[in-house]
Write a protein that holds these residues in place. Structure first.
Motif, PDB file in Angstrom:
ATOM      1  N   ALA A  62      -4.616 -17.772 -37.313  1.00  0.00           N
ATOM      2  CA  ALA A  62      -4.526 -19.111 -36.727  1.00  0.00           C
ATOM      3  C   ALA A  62      -5.754 -19.936 -37.088  1.00  0.00           C
ATOM      4  O   ALA A  62      -6.849 -19.403 -37.265  1.00  0.00           O
ATOM      5  CB  ALA A  62      -4.392 -19.014 -35.208  1.00  0.00           C
ATOM      6  N   ALA A  90      -1.239  -9.528 -40.079  1.00  0.00           N
ATOM      7  CA  ALA A  90      -1.275 -10.343 -38.870  1.00  0.00           C
ATOM      8  C   ALA A  90      -1.210 -11.814 -39.251  1.00  0.00           C
ATOM      9  O   ALA A  90      -1.469 -12.195 -40.396  1.00  0.00           O
ATOM     10  CB  ALA A  90      -2.560 -10.064 -38.080  1.00  0.00           C
ATOM     11  N   THR A  91      -0.870 -12.648 -38.295  1.00  0.00           N
ATOM     12  CA  THR A  91      -0.890 -14.096 -38.487  1.00  0.00           C
ATOM     13  C   THR A  91      -2.302 -14.596 -38.227  1.00  0.00           C
ATOM     14  O   THR A  91      -2.949 -14.177 -37.264  1.00  0.00           O
ATOM     15  CB  THR A  91       0.079 -14.780 -37.509  1.00  0.00           C
ATOM     16  OG1 THR A  91       1.394 -14.284 -37.732  1.00  0.00           O
ATOM     17  CG2 THR A  91       0.070 -16.277 -37.682  1.00  0.00           C
ATOM     18  N   HIS A 138       3.184  -9.467 -27.935  1.00  0.00           N
ATOM     19  CA  HIS A 138       2.431 -10.136 -28.995  1.00  0.00           C
ATOM     20  C   HIS A 138       1.015 -10.392 -28.489  1.00  0.00           C
ATOM     21  O   HIS A 138       0.818 -10.952 -27.414  1.00  0.00           O
ATOM     22  CB  HIS A 138       3.089 -11.452 -29.390  1.00  0.00           C
ATOM     23  CG  HIS A 138       2.518 -12.049 -30.644  1.00  0.00           C
ATOM     24  ND1 HIS A 138       3.143 -11.953 -31.856  1.00  0.00           N
ATOM     25  CD2 HIS A 138       1.358 -12.718 -30.873  1.00  0.00           C
ATOM     26  CE1 HIS A 138       2.404 -12.552 -32.788  1.00  0.00           C
ATOM     27  NE2 HIS A 138       1.310 -13.017 -32.205  1.00  0.00           N
ATOM     28  N   THR A 149      -1.790 -12.208 -33.639  1.00  0.00           N
ATOM     29  CA  THR A 149      -2.309 -13.445 -34.212  1.00  0.00           C
ATOM     30  C   THR A 149      -3.820 -13.426 -34.010  1.00  0.00           C
ATOM     31  O   THR A 149      -4.302 -13.125 -32.909  1.00  0.00           O
ATOM     32  CB  THR A 149      -1.708 -14.684 -33.533  1.00  0.00           C
ATOM     33  OG1 THR A 149      -0.293 -14.673 -33.717  1.00  0.00           O
ATOM     34  CG2 THR A 149      -2.284 -15.969 -34.129  1.00  0.00           C
ATOM     35  N   GLN A 194      -4.019 -22.537 -31.174  1.00  0.00           N
ATOM     36  CA  GLN A 194      -2.869 -22.102 -31.972  1.00  0.00           C
ATOM     37  C   GLN A 194      -2.670 -20.598 -31.861  1.00  0.00           C
ATOM     38  O   GLN A 194      -1.533 -20.112 -31.817  1.00  0.00           O
ATOM     39  CB  GLN A 194      -3.071 -22.489 -33.435  1.00  0.00           C
ATOM     40  CG  GLN A 194      -2.938 -23.975 -33.720  1.00  0.00           C
ATOM     41  CD  GLN A 194      -3.219 -24.311 -35.174  1.00  0.00           C
ATOM     42  OE1 GLN A 194      -3.276 -23.423 -36.029  1.00  0.00           O
ATOM     43  NE2 GLN A 194      -3.415 -25.594 -35.456  1.00  0.00           N
ATOM     44  N   GLU A 226      -4.969 -10.353 -43.218  1.00  0.00           N
ATOM     45  CA  GLU A 226      -3.982 -11.419 -43.407  1.00  0.00           C
ATOM     46  C   GLU A 226      -2.612 -10.912 -43.834  1.00  0.00           C
ATOM     47  O   GLU A 226      -1.613 -11.601 -43.626  1.00  0.00           O
ATOM     48  CB  GLU A 226      -4.505 -12.459 -44.402  1.00  0.00           C
ATOM     49  CG  GLU A 226      -4.778 -11.941 -45.791  1.00  0.00           C
ATOM     50  CD  GLU A 226      -5.451 -13.002 -46.668  1.00  0.00           C
ATOM     51  OE1 GLU A 226      -5.668 -14.122 -46.155  1.00  0.00           O
ATOM     52  OE2 GLU A 226      -5.755 -12.699 -47.838  1.00  0.00           O
TER      53      GLU A 226
END
Length: 303
Positions: free
Chosen positions: A49, A46-47, A5, A30, A54, A43
């Motif tokens: 933050a 992917a995440t 990740h 992220t 975070q 978006e």
């Protein structure tokens, strides 16, 4: 085996195409950027933050691609990303920062039980988009091998030496780039002012000893007057400042780098901070009261 990740901090001119290539290669990611809207195109894949800390929490590999040393220090230390690193994570700073700062961040990462590589890049936005960046890595060989597949998604990596050595290689790169842009600007303006077609001059020189990527790509930009930023002039000026600072710390005098620095300083002071670094031609034109371009074969001198 699951892909690591990746947390990626800095979704700018360089970061955005790099993220695109990493996502296309299947890496879970992220993302964080100071201007959150720059993450919006990713978006769905992917995440996103809200803070650097975070973004970093739980990541196996953390990549930073930020504007300068001050921003990297602020994001990693002041905004808590360094403290949020998990044990065994690899922090890869692909920004261009001072070698001394890379060494400091390497030590801080070790205190967290994490690993560190400084891995600045050359190749500009074109190289970032094509996945052909030249990556100059400083750090331990075994750590580099752990993240080599990630690097190879982005370009070609060369192990330079210990932590900080990657940044020294980037300074060497930027010294050559800055000085050579100046030389190409002067050469094309000289030829055009005397009545030669600068496009034909560039074509002729490309096949000889003066041929270079700078002449090929930035020489064409100058002829086309295409100064949309791939690498903004203010970033080139920042790099030249670092080169001169590093030279002073080593007791060196670098007159060509100093002259290139002075040219970019004037270019930025005259309102061109965000033109491409090939826009150094604009400062040369300003100094000489002459302009490259507007040439046609009809305007050639006749025998």
């Amino acid at each position: 085996m699951a892909s690591p990740h990746i947390a990626f901090l800095g979704i700018g001119l360089m970061g955005a195409p790099m993220v695109h290539n990493l996502l296309a290669a299947g890496y879970p990611m992220t993302l964080w950027n100071r201007t959150a809207g720059k993450c919006t195109p990713f978006e769905s894949r992917a995440t996103i933050a809200a803070t650097p800390a975070q973004a970093v929490a739980g990541a196996d590999i953390v990549i930073t691609m930020l504007e300068n040393s001050d921003v990297v220090e602020a994001v990693l230390v002041e905004q808590g990303a360094m403290a949020a690193l998990q044990r065994g994570a690899v922090l890869v700073d692909m920004s261009s920062v001072q070698p001394s700062l890379a060494r400091r961040h390497g030590a801080l990462a070790a205190e967290q039980g994490a690993c560190y590589l400084d891995a600045p890049v050359s190749g500009g936005t074109r190289g970032a988009e094509a996945g052909t960046l030249s990556i100059m890595a400083g750090g331990e060989t075994d750590i580099l091998e752990k993240v080599r597949p990630v690097f190879e998604t982005l370009g070609k990596v060369t192990h330079i030496g210990p932590v900080g050595a990657g940044q020294l290689a980037k300074l060497a790169n930027q010294a050559i780039v800055g000085v050579t842009i100046g030389a190409v600007s002067e050469a094309l303006l000289l030829a055009a002012k005397g009545g030669a077609d600068p496009a034909a001059v560039r074509e002729a020189l490309m096949g000889g000893f003066a041929g270079s990527r700078i002449l090929e790509q930035h020489g064409q930009r100058m002829i086309d007057r295409d100064f949309a930023p791939g690498a903004p002039a203010r970033i080139q000026l920042k790099d030249l400042r670092m080169i001169l600072d590093e030279a002073r710390s080593e007791g060196l005098t670098l007159p060509l780098a100093q002259q290139a620095h002075n040219g970019y300083l004037s270019l930025v002071a005259n309102g061109h901070a965000d033109v491409d670094h090939s826009g150094l031609l604009l400062e040369l034109e300003h100094v000489n009261g002459a302009r490259l371009g507007g040439f046609s074969h009809d305007s050639k001198r006749q025998d």
